[in-house]
Design a protein around this motif. Structure first.
Motif, PDB file in Angstrom:
ATOM      1  N   LEU A 190       1.321   4.033  -0.062  1.00 15.89           N
ATOM      2  CA  LEU A 190       1.900   3.012  -0.931  1.00 15.89           C
ATOM      3  C   LEU A 190       3.402   3.234  -1.110  1.00 15.89           C
ATOM      4  O   LEU A 190       4.182   2.286  -1.120  1.00 15.89           O
ATOM      5  CB  LEU A 190       1.188   3.024  -2.294  1.00 15.89           C
ATOM      6  N   TRP A 229      -0.994   4.911 -11.459  1.00 12.53           N
ATOM      7  CA  TRP A 229      -2.424   4.614 -11.349  1.00 12.53           C
ATOM      8  C   TRP A 229      -3.261   5.867 -11.551  1.00 12.53           C
ATOM      9  O   TRP A 229      -2.836   6.988 -11.231  1.00 12.53           O
ATOM     10  CB  TRP A 229      -2.743   4.056  -9.968  1.00 12.53           C
ATOM     11  N   SER A 252      -7.403  -3.387  -0.587  1.00 15.57           N
ATOM     12  CA  SER A 252      -6.255  -3.281   0.316  1.00 15.57           C
ATOM     13  C   SER A 252      -6.412  -4.025   1.639  1.00 15.57           C
ATOM     14  O   SER A 252      -5.464  -4.679   2.091  1.00 15.57           O
ATOM     15  CB  SER A 252      -5.944  -1.802   0.588  1.00 15.57           C
ATOM     16  N   PHE A 300       2.282   1.553  -9.307  1.00 14.95           N
ATOM     17  CA  PHE A 300       1.228   2.288  -8.592  1.00 14.95           C
ATOM     18  C   PHE A 300       1.346   3.797  -8.760  1.00 14.95           C
ATOM     19  O   PHE A 300       0.364   4.533  -8.650  1.00 14.95           O
ATOM     20  CB  PHE A 300       1.189   1.916  -7.104  1.00 14.95           C
ATOM     21  N   ASN A 301       2.561   4.277  -9.040  1.00 13.88           N
ATOM     22  CA  ASN A 301       2.736   5.716  -9.236  1.00 13.88           C
ATOM     23  C   ASN A 301       2.121   6.201 -10.546  1.00 13.88           C
ATOM     24  O   ASN A 301       2.033   7.402 -10.789  1.00 13.88           O
ATOM     25  CB  ASN A 301       4.226   6.081  -9.201  1.00 13.88           C
ATOM     26  N   LEU A 352       1.001  -3.370  -8.688  1.00 10.44           N
ATOM     27  CA  LEU A 352       1.577  -2.508  -7.652  1.00 10.44           C
ATOM     28  C   LEU A 352       2.948  -1.982  -8.057  1.00 10.44           C
ATOM     29  O   LEU A 352       3.422  -0.989  -7.501  1.00 10.44           O
ATOM     30  CB  LEU A 352       1.701  -3.282  -6.338  1.00 10.44           C
ATOM     31  N   ASP A 394       1.568  -8.051  -5.086  1.00  9.93           N
ATOM     32  CA  ASP A 394       1.227  -7.804  -6.482  1.00  9.93           C
ATOM     33  C   ASP A 394       0.537  -9.017  -7.089  1.00  9.93           C
ATOM     34  O   ASP A 394      -0.453  -8.883  -7.823  1.00  9.93           O
ATOM     35  CB  ASP A 394       2.484  -7.454  -7.267  1.00  9.93           C
ATOM     36  N   GLU A 411      -8.328   4.115  -9.640  1.00 13.24           N
ATOM     37  CA  GLU A 411      -7.630   2.885  -9.260  1.00 13.24           C
ATOM     38  C   GLU A 411      -7.147   2.954  -7.812  1.00 13.24           C
ATOM     39  O   GLU A 411      -7.186   1.949  -7.085  1.00 13.24           O
ATOM     40  CB  GLU A 411      -6.466   2.637 -10.228  1.00 13.24           C
ATOM     41  N   TYR A 412      -6.727   4.132  -7.369  1.00 17.12           N
ATOM     42  CA  TYR A 412      -6.410   4.315  -5.947  1.00 17.12           C
ATOM     43  C   TYR A 412      -7.675   4.161  -5.104  1.00 17.12           C
ATOM     44  O   TYR A 412      -7.649   3.603  -4.002  1.00 17.12           O
ATOM     45  CB  TYR A 412      -5.798   5.696  -5.712  1.00 17.12           C
ATOM     46  N   TRP A 440      -8.452   0.497  -4.764  1.00 18.30           N
ATOM     47  CA  TRP A 440      -7.464  -0.103  -3.863  1.00 18.30           C
ATOM     48  C   TRP A 440      -7.830   0.188  -2.413  1.00 18.30           C
ATOM     49  O   TRP A 440      -7.851  -0.705  -1.564  1.00 18.30           O
ATOM     50  CB  TRP A 440      -6.073   0.424  -4.180  1.00 18.30           C
TER      51      TRP A 440
END
Length: 204
Positions: free
Chosen positions: A1, A49, A62, A46-47, A43, A24, A53-54, A57
């Motif tokens: 990401l 999350w 994704s 995302f850092n 998004l 997004d 949640e990852y 995704w």
């Protein structure tokens, strides 16, 4: 990401930073079924999350979201990872399926430096190539999930205050917590015996 959406990578051939707003909007428009406990987050953060949640995704959002956004080379490469993890998370895998996952993860690892650069090929990327080995030994990779440990970290954080001798604080408070049910039973028995004795004495 980070490689795809980071502003600092926007000049790289794999970057889709200019599609961040589009991706997004698509992500936030998804209506998730009840089996997914957390709805998707933006998004743009995302850092921040959570691991789950990852996870959502990677497995659910994704591929349909990125299929017309990433280049064919990046998308096909990414699908190698997604397909492999779907197989390795399954409770009903065959040897043929494991061989497919093994081949796919090997291709993912080998192609990674050519697509993204050797500098970005971290130890985590290398470790993916060993997942099938562990799945053959111990079963689906969900049995090796770190989510329970993450939950326990939340519990342990409640057992210390301040920054001095944190390990000792956790050990002492956790031991007291484990001892508490025995103390309650002991106290109940003691109180019950005392009441009975007083009643017996009064009757006599």
């Amino acid at each position: 990401l980070t490689s795809w959406f980071s502003k600092g990578k926007k000049r790289e051939k794999y970057s889709i930073h200019d599609k961040l707003t589009l991706c997004d909007a698509k992500l936030m428009a998804i209506k998730v079924p009840h089996i997914i406990k957390r709805p998707p987050k933006s998004l743009t953060i995302f850092n921040k999350w959570k691991a789950i949640e990852y996870f959502s995704w990677l497995l659910y959002y994704s591929v349909p979201l990125l299929h017309d956004v990433l280049s064919d080379e990046c998308f096909n490469h990414y699908c190698l990872l997604v397909i492999s993890l779907h197989i390795l998370l399954s409770d009903n895998t065959t040897e043929d399926m494991l061989l497919l996952a093994e081949e796919s993860l090997h291709k993912f690892y080998v192609q990674y430096p050519n697509i993204y650069s050797a500098k970005l090929t971290s130890m985590n990327v290398h470790l993916l190539s060993h997942l099938v080995l562990y799945a053959r030994a111990w079963g689906p990779v969900w049995t090796m999930s770190c989510f329970p440990f993450e939950s326990m970290n939340f519990v342990l954080k409640k057992h210390f205050h301040g920054t001095r001798e944190v390990a000792a604080q956790i050990a002492q408070n956790f031991s007291r917590l484990q001892l508490l049910p025995r103390l309650l039973v002991h106290n109940h028995n003691y109180t019950h015996t005392g009441v009975s004795t007083r009643k017996l004495t009064a009757t006599q």
